[in-house]
Design an enzyme around this catalytic site. Structure first.
Site, PDB file in Angstrom:
ATOM      1  N   ASP A  59       0.813  -1.213   0.000  1.00 37.08           N
ATOM      2  CA  ASP A  59       0.000   0.000   0.000  1.00 37.08           C
ATOM      3  C   ASP A  59       0.851   1.269   0.000  1.00 37.08           C
ATOM      4  O   ASP A  59       0.506   2.247  -0.656  1.00 37.08           O
ATOM      5  CB  ASP A  59      -0.921   0.011   1.229  1.00 37.08           C
ATOM      6  CG  ASP A  59      -2.005  -1.056   1.135  1.00 37.08           C
ATOM      7  OD1 ASP A  59      -2.472  -1.334   0.020  1.00 37.08           O
ATOM      8  OD2 ASP A  59      -2.386  -1.602   2.179  1.00 37.08           O
ATOM      9  N   ASP A 105      -4.051  14.753  21.608  1.00 36.54           N
ATOM     10  CA  ASP A 105      -2.761  14.426  21.006  1.00 36.54           C
ATOM     11  C   ASP A 105      -2.714  14.868  19.553  1.00 36.54           C
ATOM     12  O   ASP A 105      -1.647  15.071  18.988  1.00 36.54           O
ATOM     13  CB  ASP A 105      -2.509  12.920  21.070  1.00 36.54           C
ATOM     14  CG  ASP A 105      -2.040  12.457  22.439  1.00 36.54           C
ATOM     15  OD1 ASP A 105      -1.825  13.309  23.325  1.00 36.54           O
ATOM     16  OD2 ASP A 105      -1.906  11.234  22.636  1.00 36.54           O
ATOM     17  N   ALA A 118     -11.031   6.649   0.970  1.00 39.29           N
ATOM     18  CA  ALA A 118      -9.965   5.702   0.645  1.00 39.29           C
ATOM     19  C   ALA A 118      -9.007   5.514   1.810  1.00 39.29           C
ATOM     20  O   ALA A 118      -8.437   4.431   1.987  1.00 39.29           O
ATOM     21  CB  ALA A 118      -9.200   6.179  -0.585  1.00 39.29           C
TER      22      ALA A 118
END
Length: 254
Positions: free
Chosen positions: A41, A143, A151
């Protein structure tokens, strides 16, 4: 159909590329109808960012020679041209992030998956949130916070307990990262046409970085995010196991 071939630097991807070159005649990317990408990916994300530099980005048909390969088709050397010809195509539009640093420098980067703001030190970030020019949250103590495309909703967004968005959903996910105040705020779903702005409170005392996919800008004071529909990126998938199916299945995964 003219195909180009790109492979990541891994041994597995290079070996697969060598095998494919013995069976098919590939052309340079500029002359191709479709680019075949071998890797994981992360490599596909890199290829898509490279494609955005072209005037006419080529459709991408990824085959998994990485680890997870969520956005990749299974690797098979047989009938590659026929597979590409019958593939289902999805069009993605990236986010455009414009970040202004505490020193006044302005930087813009595209993001296919998400834009995230993250605290740089042990001190929590304080971030104001405005949508389409209207303040929706005066101060989020956290944070960090991120904006995800459909996607990218199964990536960092899902790890931060954000919602999974079907690929055809015309939405963005606004997801807090470890919110402290308001403690129970879990984020929001926004129309994809929204313009999202983050104002970093006490930017010098509580420094925050902004990351568009893999590009980081440190010490930001203000970040504006909007979808850039002038850029269209095409991903191609085998019809029997397409990206929208994978995203739907993730909603039922334990």
């Amino acid at each position: 159909m003219k195909l180009a071939l790109l492979a990541s630097d891994s041994h597995v991807a290079r070996a697969a590329g060598d095998a494919l070159r013995t069976q098919y005649d590939f052309v340079p990317v500029r002359d191709a109808d479709v680019v075949v990408a071998l890797g994981g990916d992360g490599f596909l994300l890199h290829c898509l960012h490279e494609a955005m530099q072209l005037k006419d980005p080529k459709p991408m048909f990824g085959m998994n020679r990485g680890t997870v390969g969520f956005m990749m088709n299974d690797f098979r050397a047989k009938d590659l041209v026929a597979r590409v010809a019958s593939a289902k195509t999805f069009v993605l539009h990236p986010l455009q992030m414009t970040a202004t640093t505490a020193s006044g420098r302005s930087v813009s980067y595209p993001a296919i998956n998400e834009v995230s703001l993250l605290r740089e030190t042990r001190q929590a970030a304080k971030i104001g949130i405005a949508i389409d020019g209207k303040t929706r949250m005066e101060e989020l103590i956290c944070d960090g916070v991120l904006v995800s495309t459909p996607a990218g909703s199964t990536a960092y967004n899902l790890s931060a307990n954000g919602p999974i968005l079907p690929l055809e959903a015309d939405l963005l996910a606004l997801t807090p990262i470890s919110p402290f105040r308001p403690r129970r705020w879990r984020g929001a779903l926004l129309p994809a046409a929204s313009q999202i702005e983050f104002e970093v409170r006490e930017a010098r005392k509580r420094p925050v970085s902004a990351v568009a996919d893999q590009m980081e800008v440190r010490d930001v004071a203000h970040v504006r995010i909007a979808m850039d529909r002038s850029i269209s990126l095409e991903l191609m998938f085998d019809p029997e196991y397409a990206l929208d199916d994978r995203i739907s299945l993730e909603q039922f995964a334990s």
